[in-house]
Scaffold this motif. Structure first.
Motif, PDB file in Angstrom:
ATOM      1  N   THR A  38      54.963  36.553  21.716  1.00 44.23           N
ATOM      2  CA  THR A  38      54.308  36.553  20.407  1.00 44.23           C
ATOM      3  C   THR A  38      52.886  36.035  20.481  1.00 44.23           C
ATOM      4  OG1 THR A  38      56.468  36.162  19.382  1.00 44.23           O
ATOM      5  CG2 THR A  38      54.519  35.793  18.015  1.00 44.23           C
ATOM      6  N   ARG A  39      52.700  34.867  21.082  1.00 42.48           N
ATOM      7  CA  ARG A  39      51.358  34.285  21.174  1.00 42.48           C
ATOM      8  C   ARG A  39      50.413  35.165  22.005  1.00 42.48           C
ATOM      9  NH1 ARG A  39      49.955  29.104  19.712  1.00 42.48           N
ATOM     10  NH2 ARG A  39      51.654  27.788  18.924  1.00 42.48           N
ATOM     11  N   LEU A  40      50.937  35.765  23.055  1.00 40.95           N
ATOM     12  CA  LEU A  40      50.097  36.637  23.874  1.00 40.95           C
ATOM     13  C   LEU A  40      49.677  37.880  23.100  1.00 40.95           C
ATOM     14  CD1 LEU A  40      48.749  37.443  26.483  1.00 40.95           C
ATOM     15  CD2 LEU A  40      50.956  38.307  27.306  1.00 40.95           C
ATOM     16  N   TYR A  41      50.604  38.461  22.346  1.00 42.45           N
ATOM     17  CA  TYR A  41      50.266  39.622  21.520  1.00 42.45           C
ATOM     18  C   TYR A  41      49.172  39.273  20.520  1.00 42.45           C
ATOM     19  CZ  TYR A  41      50.732  43.376  18.094  1.00 42.45           C
ATOM     20  OH  TYR A  41      50.471  44.419  17.239  1.00 42.45           O
ATOM     21  N   ASP A  42      49.324  38.154  19.828  1.00 48.07           N
ATOM     22  CA  ASP A  42      48.331  37.737  18.839  1.00 48.07           C
ATOM     23  C   ASP A  42      46.987  37.448  19.494  1.00 48.07           C
ATOM     24  OD1 ASP A  42      50.276  37.954  16.894  1.00 48.07           O
ATOM     25  OD2 ASP A  42      50.745  35.813  16.857  1.00 48.07           O
ATOM     26  N   TYR A  43      47.024  36.810  20.664  1.00 48.88           N
ATOM     27  CA  TYR A  43      45.794  36.478  21.380  1.00 48.88           C
ATOM     28  C   TYR A  43      45.050  37.757  21.788  1.00 48.88           C
ATOM     29  CZ  TYR A  43      42.760  34.499  25.019  1.00 48.88           C
ATOM     30  OH  TYR A  43      41.680  34.136  25.792  1.00 48.88           O
ATOM     31  N   ALA A  44      45.784  38.698  22.384  1.00 51.67           N
ATOM     32  CA  ALA A  44      45.152  39.931  22.847  1.00 51.67           C
ATOM     33  C   ALA A  44      44.582  40.729  21.683  1.00 51.67           C
ATOM     34  CB  ALA A  44      46.174  40.771  23.618  1.00 51.67           C
ATOM     35  N   ARG A  45      45.322  40.777  20.594  1.00 52.66           N
ATOM     36  CA  ARG A  45      44.852  41.531  19.431  1.00 52.66           C
ATOM     37  C   ARG A  45      43.592  40.901  18.838  1.00 52.66           C
ATOM     38  NH1 ARG A  45      48.606  43.227  14.190  1.00 52.66           N
ATOM     39  NH2 ARG A  45      47.051  44.608  13.198  1.00 52.66           N
ATOM     40  N   ALA A  46      43.551  39.569  18.756  1.00 52.93           N
ATOM     41  CA  ALA A  46      42.391  38.866  18.195  1.00 52.93           C
ATOM     42  C   ALA A  46      41.165  39.007  19.084  1.00 52.93           C
ATOM     43  CB  ALA A  46      42.728  37.392  17.992  1.00 52.93           C
ATOM     44  N   ARG A  47      41.372  39.062  20.394  1.00 52.11           N
ATOM     45  CA  ARG A  47      40.249  39.138  21.333  1.00 52.11           C
ATOM     46  C   ARG A  47      39.852  40.568  21.667  1.00 52.11           C
ATOM     47  NH1 ARG A  47      39.068  34.323  24.047  1.00 52.11           N
ATOM     48  NH2 ARG A  47      39.912  32.591  22.822  1.00 52.11           N
ATOM     49  N   GLY A  48      40.641  41.534  21.251  1.00 53.57           N
ATOM     50  CA  GLY A  48      40.334  42.922  21.570  1.00 53.57           C
ATOM     51  C   GLY A  48      40.516  43.262  23.032  1.00 53.57           C
ATOM     52  N   ILE A  49      41.504  42.639  23.658  1.00 53.12           N
ATOM     53  CA  ILE A  49      41.785  42.900  25.073  1.00 53.12           C
ATOM     54  C   ILE A  49      43.169  43.521  25.215  1.00 53.12           C
ATOM     55  CG2 ILE A  49      40.251  41.094  25.935  1.00 53.12           C
ATOM     56  CD1 ILE A  49      42.679  39.280  26.264  1.00 53.12           C
ATOM     57  N   SER A  50      43.454  44.032  26.382  1.00 51.01           N
ATOM     58  CA  SER A  50      44.725  44.702  26.636  1.00 51.01           C
ATOM     59  C   SER A  50      45.859  43.692  26.804  1.00 51.01           C
ATOM     60  CB  SER A  50      44.611  45.559  27.901  1.00 51.01           C
ATOM     61  OG  SER A  50      45.876  45.913  28.406  1.00 51.01           O
ATOM     62  N   PHE A  51      46.912  43.875  26.025  1.00 54.67           N
ATOM     63  CA  PHE A  51      48.115  43.054  26.192  1.00 54.67           C
ATOM     64  C   PHE A  51      48.683  43.212  27.597  1.00 54.67           C
ATOM     65  CE2 PHE A  51      52.741  42.894  26.220  1.00 54.67           C
ATOM     66  CZ  PHE A  51      53.007  41.664  25.633  1.00 54.67           C
ATOM     67  N   TYR A  52      48.679  44.430  28.101  1.00 55.85           N
ATOM     68  CA  TYR A  52      49.221  44.716  29.433  1.00 55.85           C
ATOM     69  C   TYR A  52      48.453  43.968  30.517  1.00 55.85           C
ATOM     70  CZ  TYR A  52      50.336  47.535  33.607  1.00 55.85           C
ATOM     71  OH  TYR A  52      50.705  47.965  34.854  1.00 55.85           O
ATOM     72  N   TYR A  53      47.131  44.110  30.507  1.00 54.88           N
ATOM     73  CA  TYR A  53      46.331  43.418  31.516  1.00 54.88           C
ATOM     74  C   TYR A  53      46.486  41.902  31.396  1.00 54.88           C
ATOM     75  CZ  TYR A  53      43.825  47.929  31.849  1.00 54.88           C
ATOM     76  OH  TYR A  53      43.484  49.248  32.000  1.00 54.88           O
ATOM     77  N   ALA A  54      46.571  41.428  30.162  1.00 54.61           N
ATOM     78  CA  ALA A  54      46.700  39.982  29.958  1.00 54.61           C
ATOM     79  C   ALA A  54      48.005  39.454  30.547  1.00 54.61           C
ATOM     80  CB  ALA A  54      46.614  39.650  28.467  1.00 54.61           C
ATOM     81  N   LEU A  55      49.092  40.203  30.385  1.00 52.83           N
ATOM     82  CA  LEU A  55      50.366  39.755  30.935  1.00 52.83           C
ATOM     83  C   LEU A  55      50.358  39.853  32.466  1.00 52.83           C
ATOM     84  CD1 LEU A  55      53.116  38.593  30.424  1.00 52.83           C
ATOM     85  CD2 LEU A  55      53.982  40.898  29.915  1.00 52.83           C
ATOM     86  N   VAL A  56      49.702  40.850  33.015  1.00 51.80           N
ATOM     87  CA  VAL A  56      49.531  40.926  34.471  1.00 51.80           C
ATOM     88  C   VAL A  56      48.828  39.668  34.978  1.00 51.80           C
ATOM     89  CG1 VAL A  56      48.267  42.100  36.322  1.00 51.80           C
ATOM     90  CG2 VAL A  56      49.561  43.448  34.664  1.00 51.80           C
ATOM     91  N   PHE A  57      47.756  39.275  34.299  1.00 45.80           N
ATOM     92  CA  PHE A  57      47.003  38.081  34.706  1.00 45.80           C
ATOM     93  C   PHE A  57      47.874  36.826  34.653  1.00 45.80           C
ATOM     94  CE2 PHE A  57      44.561  34.311  33.662  1.00 45.80           C
ATOM     95  CZ  PHE A  57      43.533  34.331  34.600  1.00 45.80           C
ATOM     96  N   LEU A  58      48.575  36.635  33.544  1.00 48.45           N
ATOM     97  CA  LEU A  58      49.381  35.428  33.388  1.00 48.45           C
ATOM     98  C   LEU A  58      50.540  35.396  34.379  1.00 48.45           C
ATOM     99  CD1 LEU A  58      49.465  35.069  29.501  1.00 48.45           C
ATOM    100  CD2 LEU A  58      48.059  33.795  31.133  1.00 48.45           C
ATOM    101  N   CYS A  59      51.155  36.530  34.637  1.00 57.51           N
ATOM    102  CA  CYS A  59      52.222  36.575  35.637  1.00 57.51           C
ATOM    103  C   CYS A  59      51.673  36.245  37.024  1.00 57.51           C
ATOM    104  CB  CYS A  59      52.873  37.956  35.658  1.00 57.51           C
ATOM    105  SG  CYS A  59      54.006  38.289  34.288  1.00 57.51           S
TER     106      CYS A  59
END
Length: 211
Positions: A38-59
């Protein structure tokens, strides 16, 4: 090339466990578990970045936080990798032909996401052979359907220490977004406790995000 240091077998605390799994022709195990994003989805949407790429980075960050994931076997012995880097499938807009992007993840989530998008859009080949190494993490995603189980194709190599991490479509319930994340790992190098530490670290990183 990611730096790696040679480790004598007898100096590796896991050597006895490694020898137990060494004769097995298929020491790979897989686990699929739910992850609240949930927090990652909200973060990515607010920043205009890809949810997919963001989860790759965090993993990737979570993998590198666990010592057991740093080890790999080469023809001349055991090595400890300084870090692992992501190699992920991607699709260009309107395409049904995926390609594989491999880039060092750096230390900033937003920068990684923008770099990943640029590299993916500019890549003209299916895969960059010069980027292949034993220091990778293989990522994939099936955003079209919920994931309950997944296996990856691989060569018949019991020494393959590259983690495979995948996830599917997230579902929403009571304002929370959850997806199932799948990990395939080699029991020669990694146990359930190490996957648990990866999970704890990943959850902490997601919960620390603020849109």
């Amino acid at each position: 090339m990611i730096p790696a240091s040679f480790v004598p077998w007898e100096a590796w605390p896991r050597y006895e466990v490694y020898r137990f799994f060494q004769p097995m022709t298929n020491p790979i195990f897989g686990v699929t578990f739910p992850l609240d994003v949930t927090r990652l989805y909200d973060y990515a949407r607010a920043r205009g970045i890809s949810f997919y790429y963001a989860l790759v980075f965090l993993c990737t960050e979570a993998v590198n936080s666990v010592e057991a994931f740093h080890y790999c076997e080469r023809p001349d012995g055991l090595y400890r990798l300084e870090r692992r880097i992501p190699s992920f499938t991607d699709l260009k807009p309107g395409s049904e032909q995926f390609h594989i992007v491999t880039i060092d993840h750096g230390d900033d989530l937003d920068t990684f996401c923008r770099t990943a998008r640029r590299e993916s859009m500019e890549q003209t080949c299916f895969i960059r052979a010069d980027a292949e190494s034993d220091a990778l993490i293989y990522f994939s995603c099936l955003p079209w359907l919920p994931l309950t189980h997944l296996t990856n194709e691989r060569n018949d190599d019991p020494a393959d220490a590259i983690p495979r991490i995948s996830w599917g479509k997230f579902t929403e319930c009571d304002g929370r977004r959850t997806l199932s994340l799948s990990a395939e790992l080699n029991h020669r190098y990694v146990d359930g406790i190490h996957l648990g530490r990866f999970y704890e670290d990943l959850c902490a990183r997601i919960e620390a995000l603020h849109a």
